[in-house]
Design a protein around this motif. Structure first.
Motif, mmCIF file in Angstrom:
data_model
loop_
_atom_site.group_PDB
_atom_site.id
_atom_site.type_symbol
_atom_site.label_atom_id
_atom_site.label_comp_id
_atom_site.label_asym_id
_atom_site.label_seq_id
_atom_site.Cartn_x
_atom_site.Cartn_y
_atom_site.Cartn_z
ATOM 1 N N ALA A 1 42.620 87.390 3.661
ATOM 2 C CA ALA A 1 41.780 86.959 4.785
ATOM 3 C C ALA A 1 41.996 85.471 5.075
ATOM 4 C CB ALA A 1 40.314 87.241 4.487
ATOM 5 N N ALA A 2 41.994 84.648 4.042
ATOM 6 C CA ALA A 2 42.197 83.208 4.242
ATOM 7 C C ALA A 2 43.588 82.941 4.804
ATOM 8 C CB ALA A 2 42.006 82.463 2.925
ATOM 9 N N GLY A 3 44.588 83.622 4.296
ATOM 10 C CA GLY A 3 45.954 83.448 4.796
ATOM 11 C C GLY A 3 46.088 83.853 6.247
ATOM 12 N N GLY A 4 45.383 84.910 6.649
ATOM 13 C CA GLY A 4 45.418 85.335 8.043
ATOM 14 C C GLY A 4 44.877 84.265 8.972
ATOM 15 N N TYR A 5 43.792 83.623 8.561
ATOM 16 C CA TYR A 5 43.228 82.568 9.398
ATOM 17 C C TYR A 5 44.095 81.309 9.397
ATOM 18 C CZ TYR A 5 39.120 85.327 10.263
ATOM 19 O OH TYR A 5 38.277 86.329 10.682
ATOM 20 N N VAL A 6 44.732 81.008 8.280
ATOM 21 C CA VAL A 6 45.634 79.849 8.231
ATOM 22 C C VAL A 6 46.825 80.076 9.159
ATOM 23 C CG1 VAL A 6 47.244 78.591 6.741
ATOM 24 C CG2 VAL A 6 44.939 79.087 5.939
ATOM 25 N N VAL A 7 47.392 81.272 9.117
ATOM 26 C CA VAL A 7 48.534 81.583 9.977
ATOM 27 C C VAL A 7 48.120 81.544 11.448
ATOM 28 C CG1 VAL A 7 50.119 83.440 10.663
ATOM 29 C CG2 VAL A 7 49.812 82.887 8.259
ATOM 30 N N THR A 8 46.943 82.076 11.750
ATOM 31 C CA THR A 8 46.459 82.048 13.133
ATOM 32 C C THR A 8 46.278 80.621 13.611
ATOM 33 O OG1 THR A 8 45.356 84.168 12.841
ATOM 34 C CG2 THR A 8 44.613 82.796 14.668
ATOM 35 N N GLU A 9 45.682 79.780 12.780
ATOM 36 C CA GLU A 9 45.471 78.378 13.153
ATOM 37 C C GLU A 9 46.809 77.679 13.393
ATOM 38 O OE1 GLU A 9 43.217 75.116 14.117
ATOM 39 O OE2 GLU A 9 42.507 77.117 13.647
ATOM 40 N N ARG A 10 47.760 77.950 12.547
ATOM 41 C CA ARG A 10 49.082 77.330 12.714
ATOM 42 C C ARG A 10 49.760 77.818 13.996
ATOM 43 N NH1 ARG A 10 53.648 76.754 8.041
ATOM 44 N NH2 ARG A 10 54.924 75.304 9.202
ATOM 45 N N MET A 11 49.627 79.113 14.267
ATOM 46 C CA MET A 11 50.221 79.670 15.480
ATOM 47 C C MET A 11 49.581 79.042 16.712
ATOM 48 S SD MET A 11 50.138 83.547 16.941
ATOM 49 C CE MET A 11 48.416 83.386 17.312
ATOM 50 N N LEU A 12 48.259 78.921 16.719
ATOM 51 C CA LEU A 12 47.582 78.323 17.864
ATOM 52 C C LEU A 12 47.969 76.860 18.025
ATOM 53 C CD1 LEU A 12 44.052 79.930 17.527
ATOM 54 C CD2 LEU A 12 45.851 80.491 19.175
ATOM 55 N N GLY A 13 48.213 76.173 16.930
ATOM 56 C CA GLY A 13 48.670 74.782 16.992
ATOM 57 C C GLY A 13 50.052 74.658 17.619
ATOM 58 N N MET A 14 50.885 75.665 17.444
ATOM 59 C CA MET A 14 52.226 75.639 18.038
ATOM 60 C C MET A 14 52.159 75.744 19.559
ATOM 61 S SD MET A 14 54.221 78.112 15.324
ATOM 62 C CE MET A 14 55.353 78.636 16.567
ATOM 63 N N PHE A 15 51.126 76.439 20.057
ATOM 64 C CA PHE A 15 51.019 76.641 21.491
ATOM 65 C C PHE A 15 50.038 75.691 22.165
ATOM 66 C CE2 PHE A 15 52.416 80.781 19.845
ATOM 67 C CZ PHE A 15 53.602 80.878 20.552
ATOM 68 N N ALA A 16 49.497 74.734 21.424
ATOM 69 C CA ALA A 16 48.533 73.793 21.992
ATOM 70 C C ALA A 16 49.246 72.842 22.953
ATOM 71 C CB ALA A 16 47.857 73.005 20.882
ATOM 72 N N ALA A 17 48.510 72.427 23.977
ATOM 73 C CA ALA A 17 49.062 71.456 24.933
ATOM 74 C C ALA A 17 49.282 70.130 24.220
ATOM 75 C CB ALA A 17 48.102 71.288 26.107
ATOM 76 N N LYS A 18 50.247 69.368 24.668
ATOM 77 C CA LYS A 18 50.580 68.106 23.996
ATOM 78 C C LYS A 18 49.420 67.115 24.034
ATOM 79 C CE LYS A 18 55.441 68.539 24.318
ATOM 80 N NZ LYS A 18 56.083 68.536 23.067
ATOM 81 N N GLY A 19 48.589 67.160 25.061
ATOM 82 C CA GLY A 19 47.469 66.236 25.163
ATOM 83 C C GLY A 19 46.197 66.755 24.530
#
Length: 102
Positions: A74-92
């Motif tokens: 469960a913790a790993g799933g949320y870490v991976v999701t957070e990292r994935m969302l960080g990859m698609f975050a706008a630069k600003g």
């Protein structure tokens, strides 16, 4: 006899889980995990229920391992999701900048 049944179910679940996840293409793995984080929570609750109802030492060990691995999953799933969302975050995006600085 029940101990062998629980051990059989545990081993069968481990084998089936490994086979299913190993056949997921790499490109789909992260979105799949982000979409199934709620399932990890259900697995964790189920493993806690099994541990609470354990009677023999083997059941206690298997229940503890289930809770430990379920929590890590469960913790790993949320870490991976957070990292994935960080990859698609706008630069600003302020949150993305804060995460990179930390």
């Amino acid at each position: 006899m029940m101990d062998l049944l629980y051990l059989y179910i545990f081993l069968l679940a481990a084998f089936v889980g490994y086979e299913v996840i190993s056949r997921v293409p790499v490109i789909l793995h992260t979105p799949l995990m982000s979409g199934s984080n709620f399932v990890h929570g259900v697995v964790l609750v189920g493993s806690m229920w099994a541990l609470a109802h354990a009677e023999t030492p083997l059941q206690l060990v298997l229940g503890f391992l289930a809770v430990l691995l379920g929590a890590a999953n469960a913790a790993g799933g949320y870490v991976v999701t957070e990292r994935m969302l960080g990859m698609f975050a706008a630069k600003g995006d302020a949150r993305a900048v804060t995460r990179k600085e930390a």
